[in-house]
Design a protein around this motif. Structure first.
Motif, PDB file in Angstrom:
ATOM      1  N   GLY A 247       0.794  -1.217   0.000  1.00  0.00           N
ATOM      2  CA  GLY A 247       0.000   0.000   0.000  1.00  0.00           C
ATOM      3  C   GLY A 247       0.822   1.260   0.000  1.00  0.00           C
ATOM      4  O   GLY A 247       1.815   1.404  -0.730  1.00  0.00           O
ATOM      5  N   VAL A 248       0.441   2.176   0.873  1.00  0.00           N
ATOM      6  CA  VAL A 248       1.104   3.475   0.931  1.00  0.00           C
ATOM      7  C   VAL A 248       2.527   3.354   1.443  1.00  0.00           C
ATOM      8  O   VAL A 248       3.318   4.301   1.345  1.00  0.00           O
ATOM      9  CB  VAL A 248       0.267   4.432   1.813  1.00  0.00           C
ATOM     10  CG1 VAL A 248       0.461   4.125   3.284  1.00  0.00           C
ATOM     11  CG2 VAL A 248       0.572   5.879   1.504  1.00  0.00           C
ATOM     12  N   GLY A 249       2.916   2.196   1.976  1.00  0.00           N
ATOM     13  CA  GLY A 249       4.279   1.984   2.448  1.00  0.00           C
ATOM     14  C   GLY A 249       5.277   1.773   1.335  1.00  0.00           C
ATOM     15  O   GLY A 249       6.495   1.880   1.564  1.00  0.00           O
ATOM     16  N   VAL A 250       4.825   1.467   0.116  1.00  0.00           N
ATOM     17  CA  VAL A 250       5.756   1.223  -0.983  1.00  0.00           C
ATOM     18  C   VAL A 250       6.637   2.428  -1.266  1.00  0.00           C
ATOM     19  O   VAL A 250       7.861   2.281  -1.439  1.00  0.00           O
ATOM     20  CB  VAL A 250       4.991   0.742  -2.234  1.00  0.00           C
ATOM     21  CG1 VAL A 250       5.909   0.734  -3.458  1.00  0.00           C
ATOM     22  CG2 VAL A 250       4.409  -0.648  -1.996  1.00  0.00           C
ATOM     23  N   PRO A 251       6.111   3.657  -1.331  1.00  0.00           N
ATOM     24  CA  PRO A 251       7.000   4.806  -1.545  1.00  0.00           C
ATOM     25  C   PRO A 251       8.055   4.956  -0.451  1.00  0.00           C
ATOM     26  O   PRO A 251       9.179   5.393  -0.732  1.00  0.00           O
ATOM     27  CB  PRO A 251       6.037   5.999  -1.564  1.00  0.00           C
ATOM     28  CG  PRO A 251       4.737   5.423  -2.015  1.00  0.00           C
ATOM     29  CD  PRO A 251       4.688   4.058  -1.399  1.00  0.00           C
ATOM     30  N   TRP A 252       7.761   4.618   0.788  1.00  0.00           N
ATOM     31  CA  TRP A 252       8.776   4.700   1.838  1.00  0.00           C
ATOM     32  C   TRP A 252       9.865   3.669   1.593  1.00  0.00           C
ATOM     33  O   TRP A 252      11.053   3.929   1.846  1.00  0.00           O
ATOM     34  CB  TRP A 252       8.177   4.468   3.227  1.00  0.00           C
ATOM     35  CG  TRP A 252       6.835   5.080   3.480  1.00  0.00           C
ATOM     36  CD1 TRP A 252       6.314   6.189   2.897  1.00  0.00           C
ATOM     37  CD2 TRP A 252       5.844   4.585   4.384  1.00  0.00           C
ATOM     38  NE1 TRP A 252       5.048   6.427   3.376  1.00  0.00           N
ATOM     39  CE2 TRP A 252       4.731   5.460   4.292  1.00  0.00           C
ATOM     40  CE3 TRP A 252       5.772   3.516   5.263  1.00  0.00           C
ATOM     41  CZ2 TRP A 252       3.582   5.284   5.049  1.00  0.00           C
ATOM     42  CZ3 TRP A 252       4.627   3.338   6.025  1.00  0.00           C
ATOM     43  CH2 TRP A 252       3.541   4.206   5.916  1.00  0.00           C
ATOM     44  N   ALA A 253       9.464   2.496   1.117  1.00  0.00           N
ATOM     45  CA  ALA A 253      10.453   1.462   0.811  1.00  0.00           C
ATOM     46  C   ALA A 253      11.382   1.918  -0.309  1.00  0.00           C
ATOM     47  O   ALA A 253      12.603   1.690  -0.257  1.00  0.00           O
ATOM     48  CB  ALA A 253       9.749   0.165   0.420  1.00  0.00           C
ATOM     49  N   LEU A 254      10.801   2.580  -1.314  1.00  0.00           N
ATOM     50  CA  LEU A 254      11.634   3.092  -2.403  1.00  0.00           C
ATOM     51  C   LEU A 254      12.570   4.186  -1.899  1.00  0.00           C
ATOM     52  O   LEU A 254      13.723   4.301  -2.345  1.00  0.00           O
ATOM     53  CB  LEU A 254      10.739   3.627  -3.525  1.00  0.00           C
ATOM     54  CG  LEU A 254       9.894   2.566  -4.257  1.00  0.00           C
ATOM     55  CD1 LEU A 254       8.909   3.228  -5.203  1.00  0.00           C
ATOM     56  CD2 LEU A 254      10.783   1.585  -5.003  1.00  0.00           C
ATOM     57  N   GLU A 255      12.093   4.994  -0.960  1.00  0.00           N
ATOM     58  CA  GLU A 255      12.945   6.010  -0.344  1.00  0.00           C
ATOM     59  C   GLU A 255      14.091   5.352   0.414  1.00  0.00           C
ATOM     60  O   GLU A 255      15.259   5.776   0.310  1.00  0.00           O
ATOM     61  CB  GLU A 255      12.110   6.882   0.600  1.00  0.00           C
ATOM     62  CG  GLU A 255      12.906   7.966   1.310  1.00  0.00           C
ATOM     63  CD  GLU A 255      12.086   8.699   2.367  1.00  0.00           C
ATOM     64  OE1 GLU A 255      12.655   9.564   3.065  1.00  0.00           O
ATOM     65  OE2 GLU A 255      10.881   8.396   2.502  1.00  0.00           O
TER      66      GLU A 255
END
Length: 929
Positions: free
Chosen positions: A769-777
């Motif tokens: 979910g919305v955690g994917v962008p944090w993982a990419l960061e």
């Protein structure tokens, strides 16, 4: 506000009482002379006939005023007598003798089925008393009113009271649909194996367990009334939208008086009245007892419910007394008997039936010399034979007939009965009767005598745990009568029929836009889903089948654009000019509207979802409910309703919008959704996804439509969590692993070795979910600051990965030496180097679901605890789930494995200021909260 009487108190007919519905006496008097004449007439009636006569005339005037739709408020309460007077009762059209014989067979077989289930070595329990109190209520319906699915009008929907299921099995036995082997499998759904085949019956109405028999699960008390109302509404919805003619179909709901204490039982009564659902009849079995004792020992539950239903706008029919009371009431010229009936509490009525006629004479009739005189020549046995209305087939017939003929409002029938009726003195009216599951030998013999079945003392004494079932044979007049009545009424009930029609599903073109991404525009996944829905609705064959369900949050979810196009369903249309009439997105209601806008009513929304989602079976018309709601008000608030939907084999989409614990932090609700995927995982019928991007949503929705509405439809429900945080939706990557999206995870972005050596340390980051962008960061931070190469995986469903793992473990347990293929998560991570760190916007228990199948070192991060108000970035830093926190977690696990110095993790924590919530920057601060 109306003046209320204290519960359990009643105004004597000869005393002045409060006006319960204030009358509009402030209107101008346009003809004072005529008014004076009416008042003089009333005074004349009082002076000549007394206050009791005047009271009667006033009640008749109010009754006529309601019939003529004058608009005068109706009484909220009437005397504790039958609503339909004896003089107005219709003639009973059936064969009284044969029907009495059928009821006795049913009473015996129902009780014996439960009794035999208590035999040594089994002891699975069951309930005898509820059906005993309601047998007449059901049988009048079966023989004269309930229409089966082969009826020209389409058949009725019957919500049977859960604890009365033994009676329905007993009837199916007489009809030839079940046999003795089936009855002996009551409550032994896996262990009752005969000739290699499981022959069993579930304890209650469970469509999931008996998909060709039961239609509606009702034993989770309170859900039956609510779901019956929304079933009746959905019948009208189908009719008004031109999908099916349901004008000759009726919904019957059989309920307990104790059950009416559930908030769900009463919470949506006004909907039924507002929409004039005269296709709905509640039958409340008022045996005056809950599970442990009296419902209102000091009061009168029938009177309470009458006032409540009348106040909600329902037509109320009370069936209080049997025919034996008619001559007594006809001679009650002074109202003494009615006054006794009004003033006697339910606790006393219960005690009367636990004693005998002499007790009733002394403690009821002899409380007033006038009523004592009425029965002075009666024997105690004659007094004892005075029945309550719910056990009198003629009284019940009259009530049902009146209910089916009433128009303009739903009807509730309040039937006065005795719990444990006909079972004997040890059962009838006793506080413990609900828990009593077997009969002693003496009870069996006396019960045998009362129902007059051909069973000898020797048979009972030989094996008291196995009294015989009684079926007199297909040629017996009772059985012929029973079969003839069902044939004329359209077939057996209950009965459930499966898929009879299939719908055309949207093609590739409907999904193209979602796969292109949003360009430079920032779009939350909630809006990405809504845009996909708009594209799907362009398919003219598919669109009419969609049932959008919204609990008063359409603007929050960006669905207000549907208002002027497919419109909001309202059976009365829109009889006002909306305040935004000049706007393009004006609020529009219509008789043919498609949106079910349920108001602030999540429980009701689930009821609407259930009715729409099971329409493929109930009506032979497959519909696609799409219920979109605040995710925090989903499973944790209406989980029991969703279990009932699953039991009813409903299909459709649940969209948990504004999901996650940190994306809607401005709201600050302490129960912000940090757990819905975990709760969803407890429901075996729910397929749960937590997608990150619009193109993932497109593949998931398409596969959901295929699985639920394709050539081989499955009885499942799709749950998607979507967010309100705006991001640039990427286009679908070329060659994306669609199988991985559907099975639960896929490699979204492999680590890049540019600028670092091939011997760089490795790690795996799983995010949903919305955690994917944090993982990419975190992936970028790890490489730029520490030369660590991490792969990022998008986990679209922790739940589906876990489900596959559990199924694999079960297969290995059954065949421990056999060859078994690795499950998806094992296969994908088998050769993935480095530790695995998982993150989502939910509590750690969500990614922890797959821990036992993740090869190697596995660490989870999560948002555990209460929600609060703050910025997204600060909330993520507080929970230690943002990009820098993920990076530090990776470094810590690498250090623990001796791959990097622990100082790296310490320095990273200092560098990123992990202890400073104001230093967080992960996520988008824009977008409405």
């Amino acid at each position: 506000m109306p003046l209320a009487l204290p519960r359990g108190t009643f105004v004597s007919q000869n005393e002045a009482g409060p006006i319960l519905n204030g009358l509009p006496t402030n209107l101008p008097d346009i003809d004072p002379a005529e008014t004076a004449e009416w008042l003089e007439s009333l005074d004349g009636v009082i002076d000549a006939g007394g206050r009791n006569r005047a009271r009667y005339v006033m009640l008749k005037l109010l009754e006529r005023a309601r019939e003529r739709h004058i608009g005068v408020p109706s009484l909220t309460g009437t005397d504790y007598v039958n609503t339909i007077p004896a003089a107005k009762e219709p003639a009973f059209p059936g064969d009284e003798t044969l029907e009495r014989g059928i009821r006795r067979l049913l009473r015996w077989n129902a009780a014996i089925m439960v009794h035999r289930a208590q035999r040594p070595g089994i002891g699975v329990g069951g309930h005898i008393a509820s059906y005993a109190s309601s047998a007449t209520l059901y049988e009048v319906g079966f023989n004269h009113f309930f229409r089966g699915k082969d009826h020209p009008g389409g058949g009725d929907q019957i919500f049977f009271q859960g604890h009365a299921s033994p009676g329905m099995y007993a009837r199916a036995y007489l009809e030839g649909r079940l046999d003795e082997v089936d009855l002996d499998g009551f409550r032994q759904e896996h262990s009752h194996i005969v000739d290699g085949e499981v022959r069993a019956l579930p304890s209650y109405p469970h469509p999931h367990q008996m998909p060709k028999f039961w239609e509606f699960p009702t034993v989770s008390m309170g859900l039956g009334p609510l779901n019956a109302i929304y079933q009746a509404q959905f019948n009208r919805y189908l009719h008004n939208r031109g999908i099916k003619d349901t004008s000759d179909q009726r919904v019957w709901a059989f309920l307990g008086d104790g059950e009416m204490d559930e908030p769900e039982s009463r919470g949506v009564l006004q909907l039924a009245a507002n929409e004039e659902l005269d296709n709905l009849t509640f039958v409340v079995n008022c045996n005056l007892q809950r599970l442990d004792g009296p419902v209102r020992g000091n009061g009168k539950i029938v009177q309470e419910l009458e006032a409540f239903f009348r106040g909600a706008g329902w037509n109320v029919i009370k069936v209080v007394w049997g025919r034996g009371w008619d001559p007594l009431l006809a001679n009650d010229h002074e109202g003494a008997l009615v006054n006794l009936m009004n003033s006697t509490t339910d606790g006393d009525f219960q005690t009367f039936k636990a004693n005998d006629g002499a007790y009733v004479r002394k403690f009821f009739f002899e409380r007033d010399p006038r009523t004592a005189a009425m029965v002075k020549d009666w024997t105690d046995d004659e007094i004892w034979r005075l029945t309550r209305g719910g056990h009198d087939f003629a009284k019940v017939y009259g009530a049902y007939k009146a209910a089916t003929e009433f128009t303009g409002a739903p009807t509730v029938i309040l039937a006065h009965t005795i719990k444990g009726y006909f079972l004997g003195k040890h059962f009838a009216g006793r506080n413990a009767t609900h828990q009593m599951k077997k009969l002693a030998l003496d009870d069996l013999k006396s019960f045998r005598d009362r129902v007059d079945v051909p069973v000898s003392d020797a048979q009972l004494e030989e094996d008291p745990y196995r009294p015989p079932y009684i079926h007199p044979g297909a040629d017996d007049p009772r059985i012929k009568y029973l079969q003839a009545r069902r044939a004329e009424l359209g077939g057996y009930l209950p009965e459930r029929r499966g898929d009879r029609k299939f719908i055309s599903l949207p093609g590739d073109k409907s999904y193209e836009s979602s796969k292109k991404g949003s360009g430079n525009q920032q779009v939350a996944t909630t809006m990405a889903f809504v845009r996909l829905l708009k594209d799907l609705m362009r398919d003219k064959e598919f669109a009419p089948r969609v049932v959008p369900i919204i609990p008063d949050e359409a603007r929050t979810f960006g669905m207000d654009a549907f208002f002027p196009t497919i419109k909001i369903y309202n059976p009365h249309g829109q009889n006002y000019t909306p305040v935004d009439n000049e706007l393009f997105l004006s609020y529009r209601e219509s008789k043919t509207g498609q949106i079910l806008h349920t108001g602030i009513n999540e429980a009701g929304s689930v009821g609407a979802f259930t009715a729409a989602g099971s329409s493929y079976a109930t009506h032979g018309e497959p519909m696609v409910p799409i219920y979109i709601f605040y995710s925090m008000f989903g499973f944790q608030r209406t989980g029991d309703g969703l279990w009932a939907a699953a039991d009813q084999l409903a299909r459709g989409f649940l969209i948990g919008a504004t999901a996650g614990r940190t994306t809607l932090t401005g709201e600050g609700t302490q129960h912000m959704d940090g757990h819905s995927p975990l709760l969803a995982s407890t429901n075996a019928a729910v397929v749960s996804y937590d997608p990150a991007y619009g193109y993932e949503i497109a593949h998931i929705v398409r596969d959901g439509l295929r699985r639920m509405y394709g050539e081989k439809p499955e009885d499942i429900i799709y749950y998607l969590t979507v967010y309100n945080e705006p991001i640039v939706q990427p286009a679908e990557p070329e060659g994306v692993e669609v199988e991985g999206i559907l099975r639960g995870m896929y490699l979204l972005k492999p680590g890049n070795f540019d600028g670092v050596g091939e011997d760089a340390r490795r790690a795996q980051i799983l995010a949903s979910g919305v955690g994917v962008p944090w993982a990419l960061e975190a992936q970028e931070l790890l490489k730029a600051d520490f030369g660590i190469v991490a792969d990022v995986w998008s986990v679209t469903s922790w739940g589906e990965l876990r489900r596959e793992g559990l199924e694999a473990d079960e297969a290995k347990f059954a065949d421990p030496t056999g060859e078994h293929d690795p499950i998806w998560v094992e296969k994908k991570l088998a050769d993935a180097p480095g530790p695995v760190v998982a993150v989502s916007d939910y509590m750690r228990a969500v990614p922890d679901q797959i821990r036992q199948w993740v090869p190697g070192d596995y660490t989870t991060l999560g948002a555990d605890g209460f929600g609060f108000s703050d910025t997204r970035a600060a909330a993520r830093r507080f929970f230690k789930i943002d990009g820098p926190s993920i990076a530090v977690a990776v470094l810590q696990r690498l250090a623990a494995a001796g791959e990097v110095p622990m100082e790296w993790a310490t320095k990273a924590a200092e560098k990123y200021r992990l202890d400073d919530v104001t230093a967080g920057s992960s996520g988008n601060a824009g977008g409405d909260a």
